[in-house]
Design an enzyme around this catalytic site. Structure first.
Site, PDB file in Angstrom:
ATOM      1  N   CYS A 132       0.816  -1.225   0.000  1.00 40.10           N
ATOM      2  CA  CYS A 132       0.000   0.000   0.000  1.00 40.10           C
ATOM      3  C   CYS A 132       0.847   1.271   0.000  1.00 40.10           C
ATOM      4  O   CYS A 132       0.340   2.354  -0.284  1.00 40.10           O
ATOM      5  CB  CYS A 132      -0.939  -0.005   1.198  1.00 40.10           C
ATOM      6  SG  CYS A 132      -2.096  -1.380   1.108  1.00 40.10           S
TER       7      CYS A 132
ATOM      8  N   HIS B 152      -3.494   7.110   2.232  1.00 43.91           N
ATOM      9  CA  HIS B 152      -3.859   5.796   1.699  1.00 43.91           C
ATOM     10  C   HIS B 152      -5.243   5.427   2.223  1.00 43.91           C
ATOM     11  O   HIS B 152      -5.575   5.706   3.377  1.00 43.91           O
ATOM     12  CB  HIS B 152      -2.813   4.771   2.147  1.00 43.91           C
ATOM     13  CG  HIS B 152      -3.222   3.360   1.852  1.00 43.91           C
ATOM     14  ND1 HIS B 152      -3.599   2.955   0.580  1.00 43.91           N
ATOM     15  CD2 HIS B 152      -3.332   2.268   2.654  1.00 43.91           C
ATOM     16  CE1 HIS B 152      -3.912   1.675   0.627  1.00 43.91           C
ATOM     17  NE2 HIS B 152      -3.771   1.236   1.865  1.00 43.91           N
TER      18      HIS B 152
ATOM     19  N   ASN C 197     -10.102  -0.328  -0.887  1.00 43.92           N
ATOM     20  CA  ASN C 197      -8.638  -0.249  -0.818  1.00 43.92           C
ATOM     21  C   ASN C 197      -8.052  -0.786  -2.128  1.00 43.92           C
ATOM     22  O   ASN C 197      -8.095  -1.987  -2.383  1.00 43.92           O
ATOM     23  CB  ASN C 197      -8.145  -1.064   0.379  1.00 43.92           C
ATOM     24  CG  ASN C 197      -6.636  -0.981   0.573  1.00 43.92           C
ATOM     25  OD1 ASN C 197      -5.910  -0.487  -0.291  1.00 43.92           O
ATOM     26  ND2 ASN C 197      -6.161  -1.484   1.693  1.00 43.92           N
TER      27      ASN C 197
HETATM   28  O1  UT7 Z   1      -3.941  -1.318   3.433  1.00 39.84           O
HETATM   29  C1  UT7 Z   1      -2.976  -1.993   4.165  1.00 39.84           C
HETATM   30  C2  UT7 Z   1      -3.120  -1.845   5.605  1.00 39.84           C
HETATM   31  N1  UT7 Z   1      -4.347  -2.442   6.049  1.00 39.84           N
HETATM   32  C3  UT7 Z   1      -5.059  -1.815   6.956  1.00 39.84           C
HETATM   33  O2  UT7 Z   1      -4.735  -0.743   7.379  1.00 39.84           O
HETATM   34  C4  UT7 Z   1      -6.279  -2.541   7.469  1.00 39.84           C
HETATM   35  C5  UT7 Z   1      -6.291  -2.488   8.960  1.00 39.84           C
HETATM   36  N2  UT7 Z   1      -7.401  -3.221   9.568  1.00 39.84           N
HETATM   37  C6  UT7 Z   1      -8.691  -2.838   9.447  1.00 39.84           C
HETATM   38  O3  UT7 Z   1      -9.009  -1.930   8.704  1.00 39.84           O
HETATM   39  C7  UT7 Z   1      -9.699  -3.502  10.344  1.00 39.84           C
HETATM   40  O4  UT7 Z   1      -9.025  -4.291  11.291  1.00 39.84           O
HETATM   41  C8  UT7 Z   1     -10.716  -4.391   9.597  1.00 39.84           C
HETATM   42  C9  UT7 Z   1     -11.677  -3.527   8.801  1.00 39.84           C
HETATM   43  C10 UT7 Z   1     -10.003  -5.364   8.674  1.00 39.84           C
HETATM   44  C11 UT7 Z   1     -11.556  -5.178  10.627  1.00 39.84           C
HETATM   45  O5  UT7 Z   1     -12.185  -4.263  11.524  1.00 39.84           O
HETATM   46  P1  UT7 Z   1     -12.056  -4.460  13.099  1.00 39.84           P
HETATM   47  O6  UT7 Z   1     -12.863  -3.405  13.728  1.00 39.84           O
HETATM   48  O7  UT7 Z   1     -10.583  -4.514  13.447  1.00 39.84           O
HETATM   49  O8  UT7 Z   1     -12.748  -5.848  13.318  1.00 39.84           O
HETATM   50  P2  UT7 Z   1     -12.139  -7.159  13.990  1.00 39.84           P
HETATM   51  O9  UT7 Z   1     -11.194  -7.849  13.089  1.00 39.84           O
HETATM   52  O10 UT7 Z   1     -11.673  -6.806  15.376  1.00 39.84           O
HETATM   53  O11 UT7 Z   1     -13.437  -8.028  14.118  1.00 39.84           O
HETATM   54  C12 UT7 Z   1     -14.562  -7.626  14.950  1.00 39.84           C
HETATM   55  C13 UT7 Z   1     -15.687  -8.613  14.771  1.00 39.84           C
HETATM   56  C14 UT7 Z   1     -15.229 -10.059  14.890  1.00 39.84           C
HETATM   57  O12 UT7 Z   1     -16.245 -10.798  15.533  1.00 39.84           O
HETATM   58  P3  UT7 Z   1     -16.129 -11.147  17.091  1.00 39.84           P
HETATM   59  O13 UT7 Z   1     -14.868 -11.925  17.243  1.00 39.84           O
HETATM   60  O14 UT7 Z   1     -16.080  -9.826  17.796  1.00 39.84           O
HETATM   61  O15 UT7 Z   1     -17.383 -11.927  17.350  1.00 39.84           O
HETATM   62  C15 UT7 Z   1     -15.125 -10.513  13.462  1.00 39.84           C
HETATM   63  O16 UT7 Z   1     -15.285 -11.900  13.321  1.00 39.84           O
HETATM   64  O17 UT7 Z   1     -16.242  -8.479  13.464  1.00 39.84           O
HETATM   65  C16 UT7 Z   1     -16.257  -9.757  12.815  1.00 39.84           C
HETATM   66  N3  UT7 Z   1     -16.066  -9.553  11.384  1.00 39.84           N
HETATM   67  C17 UT7 Z   1     -17.100  -9.290  10.543  1.00 39.84           C
HETATM   68  N4  UT7 Z   1     -18.415  -9.163  10.746  1.00 39.84           N
HETATM   69  C18 UT7 Z   1     -19.185  -8.860   9.674  1.00 39.84           C
HETATM   70  C19 UT7 Z   1     -14.913  -9.546  10.677  1.00 39.84           C
HETATM   71  N5  UT7 Z   1     -15.171  -9.292   9.390  1.00 39.84           N
HETATM   72  C20 UT7 Z   1     -16.510  -9.122   9.285  1.00 39.84           C
HETATM   73  C21 UT7 Z   1     -17.358  -8.839   8.197  1.00 39.84           C
HETATM   74  N6  UT7 Z   1     -18.677  -8.712   8.442  1.00 39.84           N
HETATM   75  N7  UT7 Z   1     -16.895  -8.649   6.949  1.00 39.84           N
END
Ligand code: UT7
Length: 335
Positions: free
Chosen positions: A120, A259, A289
């Site tokens: 990225c 980004h 992204n």
């Molecule tokens: O571009 C390169 C660099 N990349 C980044 O900067 C990305 C950085 N990361 C992120 O943007 C975020 O971490 C994500 C958008 C990928 C995920 O968001 P989050 O707020 O960190 O969610 P999480 O991974 O902590 O997951 C929270 C909950 C989980 O459920 P439980 O364990 O709390 O029951 C996940 O299983 O959300 C669940 N979850 C979803 N639910 C609905 C994960 N993906 C999804 C989904 N739809 N697509």
């Protein structure tokens, strides 16, 4: 301390873009994996992304279209291009480099070129690299292209990644300017956390086999929560670092060009820099992204509003980890 001033500044003198027609909306994704529009919008800011599709077109196609548009807008013949830098993690193939394919497509008979792999941060690294050729006088015209067909390496059964990525390309022409252009750049690399965001399969460590495909190693793997933690602090830190060493106040900055990985990371960065939202370029809602393409795509979308002398801070964080920020002044008035 910032580097000592150069006599030839590397200025962006034109930008071009390519976006595939096909849209993949949040409601489309609801049909594919267990997710919902509200979760995607509130956690990421994304509403839809573009997908290049499966008709044989690849990253070089999008990169060529973006480059051609940037050259045409500046009335530059492809023969005028000296160097082509293509930032991508989705090259058409390992080799030849995508830059070679773009050189051939454009008919840029006098250009040499290479690909740059910084995920990225690719466009930002490419901008710094391309600027060296202009500043040193080794080149008069450099194309820096950010292009990624992320759909080719996205696992559409993995809801934690497939909601994030889209396909696009955007290109910048760099030429010398006596006053405006790239002023300062800070880059960082931290390979210790490479496994948090990577594609394990297909390289020399895990050459493609039936097993690597069965294990989905040919797709992006991301530990989103961990990457988020690093991204949100490091992107803001590096922007503040660039502001401090160039004595920039929030009032001095006309635009932040971040980004587009997550709207919450963008907001946190702007807040640390004390910038109001109208100074922050955001188009993640429309494209998701697009990895190396996000920053030049923002420049394209905001080009009409930019004026010569505007002060921009560009910043990125991505796989590697790689991250950085660049301070540049804009070289031409939007129409
Ligand atoms: O571009 C390169 C660099 N990349 C980044 O900067 C990305 C950085 N990361 C992120 O943007 C975020 O971490 C994500 C958008 C990928 C995920 O968001 P989050 O707020 O960190 O969610 P999480 O991974 O902590 O997951 C929270 C909950 C989980 O459920 P439980 O364990 O709390 O029951 C996940 O299983 O959300 C669940 N979850 C979803 N639910 C609905 C994960 N993906 C999804 C989904 N739809 N697509």
């Amino acid at each position: 301390m910032p580097p000592s001033p150069v006599s030839r500044h590397a200025a962006v003198t034109s930008v071009g873009h390519y976006l595939p027609e096909e849209r993949l909306t949040n409601s489309d994704l609801e049909e594919m994996v267990e997710t919902n529009d509200e979760w995607i919008r509130t956690r990421t800011g994304i509403r839809e992304r573009r997908i290049l599709g499966d008709d044989g077109k690849a990253t070089s196609y999008m990169a060529t279209e973006a480059a051609r548009e940037a050259l045409d807008k500046r009335d530059l013949d492809p023969d005028a291009v000296d160097v082509i830098v293509v930032a991508t993690v989705t090259p058409d193939m390992f080799f030849p480099a995508t830059a070679c394919l773009v050189q051939d497509n454009l008919g840029a008979a006098n250009a040499w070129g290479f690909d740059l792999s910084a995920a990225c941060s690719g466009f930002l690294y490419g901008l710094t690299t391309g600027a060296q050729f202009i500043e040193s006088g080794r080149a008069e015209t450099v194309l820096v292209i950010g292009a990624d067909k992320m759909s080719a390496i996205t696992d559409y059964t993995d809801r934690t990644t497939c909601i994030l990525f889209g396909d696009a390309a955007a290109a910048a022409v760099l030429e010398a300017d006596e006053e405006e252009g790239l002023v300062d750049t800070v880059h960082h690399t931290d390979g210790e956390h490479g496994d948090l965001l990577c594609m394990k399969g297909g390289g020399s460590r895990h050459p493609s086999t039936h097993e690597t495909v069965d294990q989905h190693l040919h797709y992006i793997h991301q530990d989103g929560r961990q990457v988020f933690k690093y991204a949100v602090t490091r992107m803001a830190d590096v922007c503040v670092e660039v502001m401090e060493r160039n004595d920039l106040t929030p009032d001095d900055i006309d635009y932040l060009v971040p980004h587009q990985a997550n709207k919450r990371i963008i907001d946190a960065t702007a807040e640390r820099m004390s910038l109001p939202s109208e100074k922050v370029m955001v188009n993640i809602d429309r494209y998701g992204n697009t990895t190396a393409a996000t920053i030049p795509l923002c420049l394209f979308d905001w080009e009409d509003q930019l004026e010569r002398g505007d002060q921009l801070v560009l910043t990125a964080f991505g796989g590697g980890f790689t991250w950085g920020a660049s301070y540049l002044t804009w070289a031409y008035d939007g129409q």
